[in-house]
Scaffold this motif. Structure first.
Motif, PDB file in Angstrom:
ATOM      1  N   TYR A  73      -9.276   3.712  -4.815  1.00 12.93           N
ATOM      2  CA  TYR A  73     -10.508   2.963  -4.531  1.00 12.93           C
ATOM      3  C   TYR A  73     -11.502   3.120  -5.681  1.00 12.93           C
ATOM      4  N   VAL A 110     -11.882  -4.150  -3.895  1.00  9.72           N
ATOM      5  CA  VAL A 110     -12.914  -3.104  -3.931  1.00  9.72           C
ATOM      6  C   VAL A 110     -14.095  -3.617  -4.768  1.00  9.72           C
ATOM      7  N   HIS A 113     -17.858  -1.100  -5.979  1.00  8.29           N
ATOM      8  CA  HIS A 113     -17.932  -0.197  -7.130  1.00  8.29           C
ATOM      9  C   HIS A 113     -16.658  -0.330  -7.946  1.00  8.29           C
ATOM     10  N   PHE A 158     -19.794  10.545   0.328  1.00 13.50           N
ATOM     11  CA  PHE A 158     -18.945  11.723   0.141  1.00 13.50           C
ATOM     12  C   PHE A 158     -19.762  13.009   0.019  1.00 13.50           C
ATOM     13  N   PHE A 176     -20.372   6.426  -3.445  1.00 14.10           N
ATOM     14  CA  PHE A 176     -19.219   7.286  -3.147  1.00 14.10           C
ATOM     15  C   PHE A 176     -19.161   8.356  -4.241  1.00 14.10           C
ATOM     16  N   GLN A 180     -17.216   6.499  -9.135  1.00 17.29           N
ATOM     17  CA  GLN A 180     -17.196   5.145  -8.545  1.00 17.29           C
ATOM     18  C   GLN A 180     -18.596   4.519  -8.641  1.00 17.29           C
ATOM     19  N   ASP A 212     -13.176  -3.888   0.935  1.00 19.58           N
ATOM     20  CA  ASP A 212     -13.664  -2.506   1.016  1.00 19.58           C
ATOM     21  C   ASP A 212     -15.199  -2.488   1.006  1.00 19.58           C
ATOM     22  N   VAL A 213     -15.776  -1.685   1.873  1.00 23.85           N
ATOM     23  CA  VAL A 213     -17.242  -1.550   1.942  1.00 23.85           C
ATOM     24  C   VAL A 213     -17.908  -2.940   1.902  1.00 23.85           C
ATOM     25  N   GLU A 277     -14.023  -4.509   5.951  1.00 29.34           N
ATOM     26  CA  GLU A 277     -14.301  -3.148   6.375  1.00 29.34           C
ATOM     27  C   GLU A 277     -15.814  -3.029   6.319  1.00 29.34           C
ATOM     28  N   HIS A 338      -6.415   5.097   6.963  1.00 31.90           N
ATOM     29  CA  HIS A 338      -6.286   6.176   5.985  1.00 31.90           C
ATOM     30  C   HIS A 338      -7.570   6.996   5.822  1.00 31.90           C
ATOM     31  N   ASP A 339      -8.623   6.634   6.553  1.00 35.83           N
ATOM     32  CA  ASP A 339      -9.894   7.368   6.469  1.00 35.83           C
ATOM     33  C   ASP A 339     -10.166   8.206   7.708  1.00 35.83           C
ATOM     34  N   ARG A 404      -9.697  13.648   4.077  1.00 31.32           N
ATOM     35  CA  ARG A 404      -8.883  12.644   4.755  1.00 31.32           C
ATOM     36  C   ARG A 404      -7.417  12.768   4.369  1.00 31.32           C
ATOM     37  N   ARG A 408      -2.788  11.185   5.285  1.00 29.87           N
ATOM     38  CA  ARG A 408      -2.182  10.484   4.139  1.00 29.87           C
ATOM     39  C   ARG A 408      -0.866  11.122   3.701  1.00 29.87           C
TER      40      ARG A 408
HETATM   41  C1  NOJ Z   1     -13.458   2.740   2.272  1.00 30.41           C
HETATM   42  C2  NOJ Z   1     -12.042   3.136   2.002  1.00 30.41           C
HETATM   43  O1  NOJ Z   1     -11.270   2.880   3.148  1.00 30.41           O
HETATM   44  C3  NOJ Z   1     -12.071   4.583   1.612  1.00 30.41           C
HETATM   45  O2  NOJ Z   1     -10.780   5.132   1.552  1.00 30.41           O
HETATM   46  C4  NOJ Z   1     -12.806   4.719   0.307  1.00 30.41           C
HETATM   47  O3  NOJ Z   1     -12.937   6.090  -0.007  1.00 30.41           O
HETATM   48  C5  NOJ Z   1     -14.190   4.092   0.379  1.00 30.41           C
HETATM   49  N1  NOJ Z   1     -14.210   2.821   1.038  1.00 30.41           N
HETATM   50  C6  NOJ Z   1     -14.746   3.883  -0.992  1.00 30.41           C
HETATM   51  O4  NOJ Z   1     -14.069   2.858  -1.646  1.00 30.41           O
END
Ligand code: NOJ
Length: 544
Positions: A73, A110, A113, A158, A176, A180, A212-213, A277, A338-339, A404, A408
């Protein structure tokens, strides 16, 4: 480039409305070359497994050129495949084979970022404050007499400050990891670049994008303080995710971005789609991402967050269905990704967690809309909780102590020795080790075994595909009167009906009158003209 041979499997533009999409976490799915990391050829080799499982599409997590600080990501080149995962030619072969098997491919985009290794960010670092290069990102001067304090109180998801200082004294924003940096989505070149990236993958035949985001990108004008963070009050701003509005998420202007993307998706044949997402303060605000001029779907994370009670599930299901009626788009259900900690583990320790997870999966697969499965949930894999710290790679781990990585761990396919067929014999150990207990959970160990989680998913997906009441998102959910703690709803299509019953009551219940049992997450015992549904179990009944 146009690649007319990469055509989608059907011309049904609405395929996504009731699709079952299988999330492939690429580096943990299948390792074809024995380097311990999954890859695109590994996916290609296992496409028949996914076809036989009965899913309609795959969502691939990022496989683009990346330093892999955040599992991909952190993208350095949006138009290429990282050598760790293969080549663009591998991607083309994979998608051609997938389409030939009737499977569609959704790729991860993505946009919030890039990686700090992206050429734009490298150019920004090399350029001076105020330069056009810096303007692709969100650079700002710091506060305090020497600018030594971050520009505002924003906090990284994070953990720690969302700003990092560069040697000339300016700061850049990263919601993040510091690796990133957030893009400046008010910059026309950023917007143009992503329109081109969309076209690049659409030309290669992708059927859709997972964004993503999707609620990020636009930050409130003036970058105002949130008013608290863990350094000032001990409360992390991310606690507000999905509960309150943050100045860096869900800003109204972000919808302009999707209104520019949609015509591009619509200009390609075969129903190219996008799923967000996104986290928003209310279901109503989340619904704003969906519609004929924006995105097609948004994950319903409230369902994933529901606690194990009939009231909790009923509430989130009703809310999601109401919203979906208002926006005219079906709900997008998900239990694991995966999160998040795998739902087997979220629902309890040991056998209880697995029992509940199987029941929740039957519940999800009976609901109208599309369902996203996370690789390994069809095997009933639990979270791996005891990974050694030194093997953990999630960047959040170092900053928050939370990781996480446990969801995985590479998939067990077969064999008696780790990594259980994840890579070829004699290959490197998998990048995260699978526990010994996973030998009994491998695909080979469960295939053909009546009552195994894999066979339960295969049965459920076959019925979902073939049963008229489940095959489309059309049949509404009709709740039936039940004992307390039991959920029962019927879906009807003409003369056919399917009833799903879930027992969350904590005691076995006797049920009768719903028709013929065609799937169950636990063994049903005959009782008179009906059945006893055990604790933490779900069953489907057919009426024709
Ligand atoms: C959401 C993704 O699912 C995650 O795995 C990632 O760390 C963050 N967005 C940042 O891209």
């Amino acid at each position: 480039m146009t690649t007319p041979h990469l055509t989608p499997p059907t011309t049904d533009d609405d395929w996504w409305r009731s699709a079952v999409v299988y999330q492939v976490y690429v580096r943990s799915f299948a390792d074809s070359d024995g380097d311990g990391v999954g890859d695109l050829r590994g996916i290609r080799e296992h496409l028949p497994y996914l076809r036989d499982l009965g899913v309609d599409a795959l969502w691939l997590t990022p496989f683009y050129t990346s330093p892999m600080v955040d599992g991909g990501y952190d993208v350095a080149d949006y138009r290429d495949v990282d050598p760790m995962f293969g080549t663009l030619a591998d991607f083309d072969h994979m998608i051609t084979d997938a389409h030939a098997l009737g499977l569609r491919i959704i790729v991860d985009l993505v946009p919030n970022h890039t990686s700090d290794a992206h050429p734009w960010f490298q150019a920004a670092l090399a350029a001076a404050p105020g330069s056009p290069e810096r303007d692709h990102y969100l650079f700002a001067d710091g506060q305090g007499p020497d600018g030594g304090l971050p520009p505002n109180d924003w906090e990284s998801i994070f953990g720690g400050p969302a700003w990092t200082r560069v040697p000339d004294g300016q700061w850049y924003l990263h919601l993040f990891d510091p690796a990133q940096p957030d893009l400046n989505w008010r910059h026309p070149e950023v917007r143009e670049e992503f329109l081109d990236i969309l076209r690049f993958w659409l030309d290669r035949g992708v059927d859709g994008f997972r964004i993503d985001v999707a609620h990020g990108m636009i930050k409130a004008e003036g970058l105002p303080d949130v008013g608290f963070n863990s350094m000032t009050t001990g409360r992390r701003q991310s606690e507000l995710l999905g509960k309150g509005r943050l100045p860096y998420f869900d800003q109204d202007e972000v919808h302009d971005v999707y209104r520019a993307w949609r015509p591009i998706l619509d200009s390609y044949p075969g129903g190219r789609m996008a799923v967000a997402e996104a986290w928003a303060e209310t279901p109503q605000r989340l619904a704003r991402y969906i519609g004929p001029d924006e995105l097609h779907q948004a994950f319903s994370f409230d369902f994933l967050d529901a606690t194990w009670s009939a009231d909790s599930f009923r509430k989130v299901i009703d809310t999601a269905l109401t919203e979906s009626t208002i926006v005219g788009a079906p709900t997008t259900w998900v239990l694991s990704n995966h999160d998040k900690q795998r739902h087997v583990t979220r629902y309890g320790d040991g056998p209880q967690g697995l029992r509940r997870a199987r029941a929740a999966s039957l519940l999800m697969l009976a609901l109208p809309g599309s369902a996203y499965l996370y690789q390994g949930e069809e095997l009933g894999l639990p979270e791996v909780l005891d990974l050694p710290d030194e093997l953990r790679q999630d960047p959040a781990f170092l900053r928050t102590g939370e990781s996480r990585d446990g969801c995985r761990v590479p998939i067990p396919w077969d064999g008696e020795l780790a990594p259980y067929g994840f890579g070829p014999p004699g290959g490197a150990p998998s990048w995260l080790p699978a526990p010994a207990t996973w030998q009994a959970l491998s695909v080979a160990a469960q295939t053909g075994v009546s009552g195994s989680t894999l066979e339960l998913y295969r049965t459920a997906l076959r019925i979902r595909h073939d049963h008229p009441a489940l095959a489309t998102d059309a049949g509404e959910v009709v709740w039936l009167d039940t004992d307390p703690g039991v959920l029962a709803f019927r879906r009807v299509a003409g003369p056919a009906a399917l009833t799903c019953v879930v027992n969350l009551s904590g005691a076995p219940v006797t049920i009768d009158g719903y028709g013929t049992a065609i799937a169950a997450s636990a063994e049903l015992t005959p009782a008179g003209t009906g059945h006893v549904l055990p604790v933490d179990a779900a069953a489907w009944f057919d009426e024709h």
